[in-house]
Structures are given as structure tokens and as C-alpha cells.
Design an enzyme around this catalytic site. Structure first.
Site, PDB file in Angstrom:
ATOM      1  N   LYS B  77       1.644   9.569   4.175  1.00 31.42           N
ATOM      2  CA  LYS B  77       0.553   9.351   5.129  1.00 31.42           C
ATOM      3  C   LYS B  77       0.860  10.087   6.433  1.00 31.42           C
ATOM      4  O   LYS B  77       2.028  10.127   6.860  1.00 31.42           O
ATOM      5  CB  LYS B  77       0.413   7.845   5.379  1.00 31.42           C
ATOM      6  CG  LYS B  77      -0.805   7.416   6.185  1.00 31.42           C
ATOM      7  CD  LYS B  77      -0.830   5.881   6.297  1.00 31.42           C
ATOM      8  CE  LYS B  77      -2.011   5.352   7.091  1.00 31.42           C
ATOM      9  NZ  LYS B  77      -2.006   3.870   7.160  1.00 31.42           N
ATOM     10  N   SER B 152      -6.420   1.744   6.069  1.00 31.40           N
ATOM     11  CA  SER B 152      -6.371   3.063   6.642  1.00 31.40           C
ATOM     12  C   SER B 152      -5.639   4.107   5.788  1.00 31.40           C
ATOM     13  O   SER B 152      -5.791   5.296   6.040  1.00 31.40           O
ATOM     14  CB  SER B 152      -5.699   3.002   8.016  1.00 31.40           C
ATOM     15  OG  SER B 152      -4.343   2.638   7.891  1.00 31.40           O
ATOM     16  N   SER B 176      -3.694  -2.128   5.210  1.00 31.04           N
ATOM     17  CA  SER B 176      -3.953  -0.686   5.072  1.00 31.04           C
ATOM     18  C   SER B 176      -3.312  -0.012   3.865  1.00 31.04           C
ATOM     19  O   SER B 176      -3.614   1.142   3.583  1.00 31.04           O
ATOM     20  CB  SER B 176      -3.514   0.046   6.338  1.00 31.04           C
ATOM     21  OG  SER B 176      -4.501  -0.102   7.329  1.00 31.04           O
TER      22      SER B 176
END
Lengths: 487, 487
Positions: B77, B152, B176
Site C-alpha cells: 500500500k 482504504s 481498512s
């Protein structure tokens, strides 16, 4: 206005830089004067994703200072973020301690001019990280040096217990002496290791009524002189302002002033106390600090005799003057050296004179402390003993001390080598006295006349004898012979 | 070529049945072909990845030891710092930001011979539940390109689902990892707070953030946990292994938990879509024949979790994001006339709506006069939620509940209603507030063919059992083997 009387009220905030090798929350070196932005890493630069790791030694230093300031040490403390935006603060928050300072509720004893001491209460002492430095260069921009960012600082806050500029200075000097004794700070003013912010106001009595002037905080003073002068200046300025405007203390009218070192005046920076909202909250990146019994005891064991107590002991135990005791205890190294030389058999007063009149001067010239000068405490004690038993006189001892520094030889050997052993043989000296008397009839007459000139003439004759012996004559013996011959 | 699990792929490479270069090439080819549509990646490191793969292949060919991931292509990420490429957090304020260091997890991946092929899209600074708040790119759900991938960590979940990497890392502050895993039909594990180092993870809510794996199978999650879990001296909140040892999560993975007691909270189903409730009921029915006992437990303060979360997370965020000010790195406004304008204009120009909203919420919550009513109150609620879970776990080994009330929603469906968006975090937030681990595993599909996730929560530092419980279910079902048709 002749009926106006006033009392000065001063409290101090002091930032003391602790002398750890690395910074408060990262491994960067704490170093003064390095190339700008060369002592930085992602952590103290506040890069995205970094996390702080507490420097345990800085906490120990802070606790040690707290103990020396007679504070209550928190058994559990934590780190808080203090938020404000400034270019020298890369994270735009400072890691500090808000409601659980490491130390609180202590006092410091400061020496007053009249020989008494006064206790000034310490409100709190907490640890925090320093910010960087903004350099305002020529042109339409500023530069930021972040070498200092993250340096451990102890912020000490006193109660408003000081009532003169002299007391404020005395506190600052005493605090410097304490942190140096403890070895927790170099407390070097030139390097900004101690920074002061006095809060000053007056309680004025006039016509039977009392008035308090608005509190002024003078920012960022970094010398004893500017600290003392700024407080003196504020006292005068606040009296003038009161007479002119009649303004008195109200909520929110505390102002901030800076010190102009050249004009020696304070200059208004912020008229009203801004409603600063630092939005303190516990730093989630750090865990609370638990100070357990064992850790505290271990730190406590590192406490030493503090300077003021030592100064008192030197005066009382050794009969030194307050002045000499002050000189010897200004630095821990000198005081330790003195203590050891006395313990090695040196007569305190003699050792004191050797150190204050010769040793410290030589050490200064060499640019170091007395312990690094060379001669051991035993050798200095030896030298003191040689003065006491008349082997050498005080002047010769000074010469020997300097040679000890230069050659590393012991004092007895040097006295021989340099022909500095005193002549105390009365027969030999008597012949020399006779020669001097014969050659200086006028002075002899002056002495014998007993008039105004007698004392001076006697001194002259003694000097002549000393000169002939190249200073080796024992002045006591010469004096006795002179007395006998001149009556 | 078939998209393999991380475990199968690393075994094949290690055994010489395929090569790292071949695996990386295949992934790069797929990225080239379909990521223009999926939008999972912010950056792809083609050259570097192939070079690294070749180096690993060389070692395998030479019979030298190879790490646990043996050259398998993984994604990270874009809120984890890498010393190569950009680290953007999907924010325009860090669009071209090059981190000067590797996050601890990135270092651990590299040490285990993972090949990092790229960095994945996300909601800006991890603030969001749909990846629609990315300031740089749109990511769609591989199962239906009109729907969101969740957030997210939407980029990581979509990349794993679409076969654009063998596995990925995400971060989970309020769900997330778990929610996008559920939306994309993959496995997502949020470890216990303190299990995986946060050093180098760009902070959103520091007391809640935790890095974890997004994978195709439970076994892959265990394999990645073996690589990333463990104490890190650079992260003071990472837990010492003497207090909570890290196990080999693969060792006992296939051994079912005997006498498993599953906690269920019936009252929670009311808020969820009927399809989600049905899938969950069916999942529980899978456990029963395995000897599991269902126990009704209560979480009395569950409903307050969202409110508490949005105070705590935003408070921390308001401080964590203060450093993005245009002074030291990142976007700087060209319109700024002075340093205050550098702050306000740089931030105004380059931060997105949702980030600004959360910074303002958090700033408000920490402001003087509001701190007690909001932040302090939220911390108290957090404690109650933690206590609820601790007492629930006295009666059961795990709690099973939905991951999200619905399956993936349409793009744009909730962007105008932030509160609606916040409410979709209802089931995931408690684990972050309590610091406990939670896993999301595929457990079915709704009428539109969108994947449904099941969430399993377990006590702190019981990831080994949590993975075993998840594995018990996975062995009985085939949901995890279904792949979206991406051509």
C-alpha cells in the site's frame, strides 16, 4: 511621587540542554557548530512514517536534576504533543510533557550577597525536545537548520519568588553550578545550553493603596548579564509606565518583550497574551514512562554533594573565606581536587592558596580544568606541606607548581633542582644581614629613628637580604635577625 | 497461466518449477493489460522488480538459501515508505515524495526475498472506506467495475483479487484491510496492535493503525504474518516478544481448534443486508459439524464505537498530518507570500476534502474547552469497548460477525454523504479501538455476484488461533477459489 514604594516579583522559566550524546527521540548526535542539517535523520526531520524512541539517559539526567532541585519525582509520566506551526519544528508539534511532568514541587537554595541563602520554589521541571533554528539570511527568504531539532531540554519553571535582579542572577548561576556538578549539562551559555525567560512585575504601594503592574515575559535570554540587566530594565520601565499610564495587571494583559543586547532595553513583541491553544494530547507513538523504586534508587545513588552545601562546608570545616569557598566550588572538578588534596594531608588554607593563586591560573592558560593540569592531588598536598614546614616559601612554591606542570616532577626534587629550598641557617643569614646593613646606612638610620619611614625602610632591608639569597632565605628568620640587630 | 496462491507460487519458485522472473513477468503483463481498468497501482517498479527477481533466481539456481517468499511478486500500500519510488499516500501533497528510508515491513519483505512490484492505491492518507478519496487515481472493484473496491486499502485488495500480485500489504485503522478484503473477495488480516511494526507506515491514527496482509488464502496470510510480525526497536508501541511471543503461524494452521466456542452477537445483524446475514448464518452452520459451539455474547457499547473512533482517529490525524506543510518536503504553493501562507495555501491546494474534514474534526476535538467533552470522553468509550470484548472472550474463543453491512456499493453512491460512509465501518472499528486482531474471509456472494466477507475477531496476540479458526472454514468451502473474470 515620593511616597511610592514597590516590590519586585520575578519567576523564571529556564531551558537547560542536557548533555546526552544522542538526541531525545532518535540516534542523531547532539553537536554544536556542525555543518547545518548534517546531524539529522528521518526521525528528527519529521519525515512521513517515522516514530520516536525515548532516550533513557535523558530521562535519567532529568530525574537527577529533579532530585537536586528537591522535587517530587513522578512515578508514572508520559509524553504529550504540543501543537504549533513554525518552520523550525518539522512535525509542527513538539514532544513535551503537559500534565504529568517528570519533576514537580521542589526548591533551589540560592546564595544572597549578604551571605544568607534563600529558597526559591520550583513549580515543575519537565523534559521536551528542542526545535531547530531559523536563520534569517539576506534576501527574501529564511533558512532552517535542524541540527538542534530533537535535542533533549529540561524546562524548569520557578514560582515568582525572586524579588530582585540580583536574585534572578544568583538563581541562574546556582542552577548552572548544580547541573554542571551533576554532569547533566555543560551549561555553556555561548552554545545556548541555558536559556532564560523571566516573568517580571511589580507590586507598587502608593497613597496606602497597592497596585500590580502587568506581567512582562522577556524571551530567550542567553547570558547572566542580559538576564540581570533585562530584569533591572523592566523594573525601571514598569515604574515609568505605571506613573504614566496607571496600567495594572488584568487577565490577558501579560505581554512579551525581547531583549535588545545593543541598546540594553526590552522591546515589545506581543502586546496581549495570545490565546495559545497548543491542543496538548498524549503522544500515541510513545509509551508512558514508569519510574520504579529500583531505577529511582539507582539514579539517586549518582547524586553528589551540591555546590552550595560544599561551599558552606569549605567555609565552616576548613575556615576558608566565603569568597575562597565560592571560587573553589564554582566547578565540581576544582572542589573535588581541593577535597582530595586536603585529604592527602595538605593544610586547607595553603592548598586553597596554591589552587586559587597558581593552579587555576595555569589551568585557565592551558584551557582545561585543574584535574587535567598534571600534578596529582598528593603532589599538591606535598607542596603545601613544604610551605608549612618552611622548606620553601610561598613565592618559591608558586614557581615549583608551574615546574610541576611543565615537567611532571615531584615538588621536593624541583625545590632542590631549582635551588629554592629556603635558607634558615641563622649564622649564614646573619653575615648577609650585616653586609646589607653596612651598605644601606640611610635605611638603617630611618629604622632606628622610629619615624614615619621606619616600617618602609625595614621592609626595604628585608627585601635586600631576600634579593641577595635569590629568594631562598626564610623571611621569618631574616626578620628575626633584623629585629635583633636594629632593635 | 493460472493465478496461484502466494504459498504455491513461492514453493514452485523455490523448487525450480518456475522462476521468480517468470512470476514477476506474468504479473507485470497482467498489470499492463488490465490495471488501466482496475486502477490498483499508483506506481509499478517494472525494471527494479525484474532485476530483483533475476537476482533471486540466480541464488536459487546456485543452490543458495532463499527467503520465505522466494521471489514472489507482492504489492505494498502506498502509505508504507520505500527508499525506492514515490510514497504518496494517494495525496497530491506527497505526489512526488521520495522517502529516504524503508518501512520496517518493507525491509522484512525484502529480507524474505519478496519482489515488490508496485505500490497500491488507497484513500488519501487512509481516510475512507471506498478508495474514492484517492487524490491520484480511481480504483474499481474487479468483480464489478461500477463498484468500489472498499477502502482504504482498496488498491491492495483489488490487486490481489485481480491477480495483479501474489499478495499485498494493507493498513487497517478502522477496517481498512478487512472491509476491502470483503468487498473484493480476498482474505484480509488486521493483526493485534503492536504485533507488526508501524515504523515507516505513514501515520493516520497512530493508536489504531496496524499493517497486515491481503491474500488469496488464509495460508498466505499466515505466511506473510511469519514475515512481518515481530518486535521492532524503532517502534515503541510494538510489543516485545518476551511479553507476546510470535509463533510460526504456518506450523499448526491446519490443526482445527478443538471445542471451539464461537461468540455471536445476534443484535448486530439488524443493521446488515439480508444477503450478508444469510451468508453469515450459513458460515456458522459450516462450523457446527466441526464441533463448534455457538455462544450468544453481548457487546453493550458496540453502538458507540463509530463516534469514539471518529474523535480519536481524527484527533490523532490532525496532529499526524500537521507536518505536511510545504516547508520541508511535498507540495508547496506557488501563491504563498509568507510562511503562514506557505502552510495554509499548500494545504488548501493539495489536501482532499475528506482529509481536510477529518483534520478539522480532530482539531476541534482537541481544542481547549472541548478536549474533555470529546477526546477524553472518546477514550473512556474506547475503554468500555475494550472491556466488553475482554469479558466476551472469557466465554468464547472468537466472535464472528459481518465485516460490513453491505457488499461493495456503487461508485459515487456514498461520496456526498460522509456520515453514511462512516457508518459502513460499524463492524470493523471495535477491533481497532480494542487493539485486537480481526480477519475477513470470503463466505459467499450476494444476488449481484458481489463477494461477502465474514469477520472473525479474537483476543489480543492470538493470531495463531484466529488463523486456524479461519482455516477450519476455508477448508470446508470454495468461496476463496472463485476469481473475478478479468480476461
Amino acid at each position: 511621587m515620593s511616597d511610592l514604594q514597590y516590590k519586585v516579583v520575578v519567576g523564571l522559566e529556564i531551558h537547560v540542554q542536557l548533555c546526552t550524546k544522542s538526541k531525545m527521540f532518535c540516534g542523531c548526535a547532539v553537536e554544536f557548530g556542525a555543518e547545518p542539517n548534517s546531524r539529522v535523520c528521518p526521525v528528527c526531520l519529521g519525515m512521513p512514517g517515522v516514530l520516536p524512541v525515548m532516550n533513557r539517559l535523558a530521562v535519567e539526567y532529568a530525574i537527577l536534576a529533579g532530585l537536586a532541585l528537591n522535587c517530587r519525582i513522578a512515578r508514572r509520566t508520559k509524553w504529550d504533543r504540543k501543537s504549533y506551526y513554525y518552520p523550525d519544528l518539522p512535525k509542527n508539534y513538539q514532544i513535551s510533557q503537559y500534565d504529568l511532568p517528570l519533576s514537580a514541587e521542589g526548591y533551589i537554595e540560592i546564595p544572597l550577597d549578604d551571605g544568607r541563602t534563600k529558597k526559591i520554589r520550583i513549580t515543575r521541571a519537565h523534559l521536551e525536545e528542542d526545535a531547530g533554528k531559523n536563520l534569517h539570511a539576506e534576501g527574501n527568504y529564511s533558512q532552517v537548520d535542524l541540527n538542534r531539532t530533537g535535542t533533549p531540554l529540561l524546562e524548569i519553571v520557578t514560582e515568582p519568588d525572586m524579588s530582585s535582579a540580583a536574585e534572578v542572577r544568583a538563581l541562574a548561576v546556582e542552577l548552572q553550578r548544580i547541573v554542571r556538578y551533576l554532569g547533566v549539562s555543560e551549561a555553556d551559555m555561548q552554545k545556548g545550553h541555558m536559556r532564560f525567560e523571566p516573568n517580571v512585575n511589580l507590586i507598587i504601594t502608593r497613597g496606602g493603596r497597592q497596585y500590580k503592574t502587568p506581567i512582562v515575559e522577556v524571551k530567550n535570554l542567553n547570558s547572566f548579564r542580559s538576564l540581570e540587566r533585562s530584569v533591572e530594565y523592566e523594573i525601571g520601565r514598569q515604574i515609568d509606565e505605571f506613573l504614566e499610564t496607571g496600567r495594572t495587571l488584568e487577565i490577558g494583559n501579560k505581554s512579551t518583550r525581547g531583549w535588545d543586547d545593543v541598546r540594553e532595553i526590552t522591546v515589545l513583541q506581543r502586546e496581549k497574551e495570545e490565546a495559545h491553544d497548543y491542543r496538548y494530547f498524549p503522544d500515541p507513538d510513545l509509551v508512558p514512562v514508569e519510574v520504579d523504586e529500583a531505577w529511582l534508587a539507582e539514579i539517586q545513588s549518582r547524586l553528589c554533594e551540591l555546590p552550595l552545601a560544599r561551599q558552606r562546608r569549605f567555609a565552616e570545616e576548613y575556615g576558608l573565606s566565603a569568597y575562597d569557598a565560592g571560587v573553589l566550588t564554582a566547578e565540581r572538578e576544582t572542589a573535588d581536587f581541593f577535597d582530595q588534596a586536603v585529604r592527602a594531608g595538605g593544610e586547607p588554607k595553603r592548598v586553597c592558596n596554591l589552587l586559587t593563586q597558581v593552579g587555576m591560573k595555569l589551568a585557565n592558560e592551558k584551557g582545561g580544568g585543574i584535574a587535567r593540569l598534571g600534578p596529582s592531588t598528593q603532589a599538591v598536598a606535598e607542596l603545601a606541606k613544604m610551605i608549612d614546614d618552611g622548606t620553601v616559601n610561598a613565592t618559591a612554591a608558586g614557581t615549583i607548581f608551574a615546574e610541576m606542570v611543565a615537567t611532571g616532577k615531584n615538588p621536593a626534587a624541583l625545590a632542590d633542582e631549582l635551588n629554592l629550598v629556603q635558607k634558615s641557617d641563622a649564622g649564614e643569614l646573619e653575615a648577609m644581614v650585616d653586609e646589607v646593613l653596612a651598605a644601606n646606612a640611610e635605611a638603617v638610620a630611618d629604622v632606628r629613628s622610629g619615624g614615619k619611614k621606619a616600617g618602609k625602610a625595614r621592609g626595604f632591608l628585608l627585601g635586600q637580604v631576600m634579593q641577595r639569597t635569590k629568594g631562598q632565605a626564610n623571611p621569618k628568620v631574616v626578620s628575626e635577625i633584623l629585629g635583633k640587630k636594629l632593635g | 497461466m493460472e493465478v496461484l496462491s502466494l504459498r504455491a507460487l513461492r514453493d514452485n519458485i523455490a523448487a525450480g518449477r518456475t522462476t521468480s522472473v517468470e512470476a514477476v513477468r506474468m504479473v507485470l503483463e497482467r498489470i499492463g493489460r488490465i490495471d488501466t481498468m482496475v486502477g490498483a497501482y499508483i506506481s509499478v517498479f517494472e525494471e527494479q522488480a525484474l532485476a530483483r527477481a533475476a537476482e533471486i533466481d540466480g541464488r536459487i539456481a546456485a543452490g543458495l538459501p532463499v527467503g520465505a517468499l522466494a521471489g514472489a511478486p507482492v504489492a505494498v500500500k502506498d502509505n508504507m515508505c520505500t527508499a525506492f519510488g514515490a510514497t504518496t499516500c494517494a495525496s497530491r501533497i506527497l505526489k512526488n515524495f521520495q522517502a529516504p528510508y524503508d518501512a520496517t515491513v518493507v525491509g522484512r519483505l525484502s529480507a524474505a526475498d519478496a519482489v515488490i512490484v508496485g505500490k497500491t492505491n488507497m484513500d488519501e492518507f487512509a481516510m475512507g472506506s471506498s478508495t474514492e478519496n484517492s487524490g491520484l487515481r480511481r480504483t474499481v472493484n474487479p468483480w464489478d467495475t461500477g463498484r468500489v473496491p472498499g477502502g482504504s486499502s482498496g488498491g491492495s485488495a483489488a490487486a490481489v483479487a485481480a491477480g495483479l500480485c501474489a499478495a499485498a500489504l494493507g493498513s487497517d485503522t478502522g477496517g481498512s484491510i478487512r472491509q476491502p478484503a470483503a468487498f473484493c473477495g480476498v482474505v484480509g488480516l488486521k493483526p493485534t496492535y503492536g504485533r507488526v511494526s508501524r515504523y515507516g507506515l505513514v501515520a493516520y491514527g497512530s493508536s489504531l493503525d496496524q499493517i497486515g496482509p491481503l491474500t488469496r488464502t488464509v495460508e498466505d496470510a499466515a505466511l506473510l504474518m511469519n514475515v512481518i510480525a515481530g518486535h521492532d526497536p524503532s517502534d515503541s508501541t510494538s510489543v516485545c516478544e518476551s511479553m507476546a511471543p510470535v509463533s510460526d503461524y504456518l506450523a499448526d494452521l491446519d490443526r482445527p481448534v478443538e471445542g471451539l466456542r464461537i461468540g455471536v452477537v445476534s443484535s448486530l445483524n439488524a443493521g446488515a443486508d439480508p444477503a450478508v446475514v444469510k451468508a453469515l448464518d450459513e458460515a456458522l452452520a459450516v462450523y457446527r459439524p466441526l464441533g463448534a459451539e455457538l455462544i450468544e455474547v453481548e457487546l453493550p457499547h458496540f453502538d458507540y464505537a463509530i463516534a469514539a473512533y471518529y474523535v480519536i482517529a481524527t484527533a490523532e490525524a490532525s496532529s499526524n498530518l500537521a507536518r505536511y506543510d510545504g516547508v520541508h518536503y511535498g507540495h508547496r504553493s506557488k501563491q504563498a507570500e509568507d510562511y503562514v501562507a506557505v502552510y495554509s495555501k499548500s494545504r488548501a491546494e493539495a489536501l482532499g476534502q475528506e482529509v481536510k474534514r477529518r483534520i478539522m474534526l480532530g482539531t476541534y476535538a482537541l481544542s481547549s474547552g472541548y478536549y474533555d467533552a470529546y477526546y477524553l470522553k472518546a477514550l473512556k468509550v474506547r475503554n468500555l469497548i475494550r472491556t466488553d470484548l475482554v469479558s466476551a472472550f472469557e466465554r468464547c474463543d472468537c466472535i464472528i460477525m459481518p465485516v460490513a453491512p453491505t457488499t461493495a456499493f456503487n461508485i459515487g453512491e456514498k461520496t456526498d454523504d460522509p456520515l453514511q460512509m462512516y457508518l459502513s465501518d460499524i463492524y470493523t472499528i471495535s477491533a481497532n479501538l480494542a487493539g485486537i486482531p480481526g480477519i475477513s474471509i470470503p463466505c459467499g456472494f450476494d444476488g449481484r455476484g458481489m463477494p461477502i466477507g465474514m469477520q472473525i475477531l479474537s483476543p489480543a496476540f492470538s493470531e495463531d488461533r484466529l488463523l486456524r479458526i479461519a482455516r477450519m472454514y476455508e477448508r470446508q468451502t470454495q468461496w476463496h477459489q472463485r476469481r473475478p473474470d478479468m480476461g
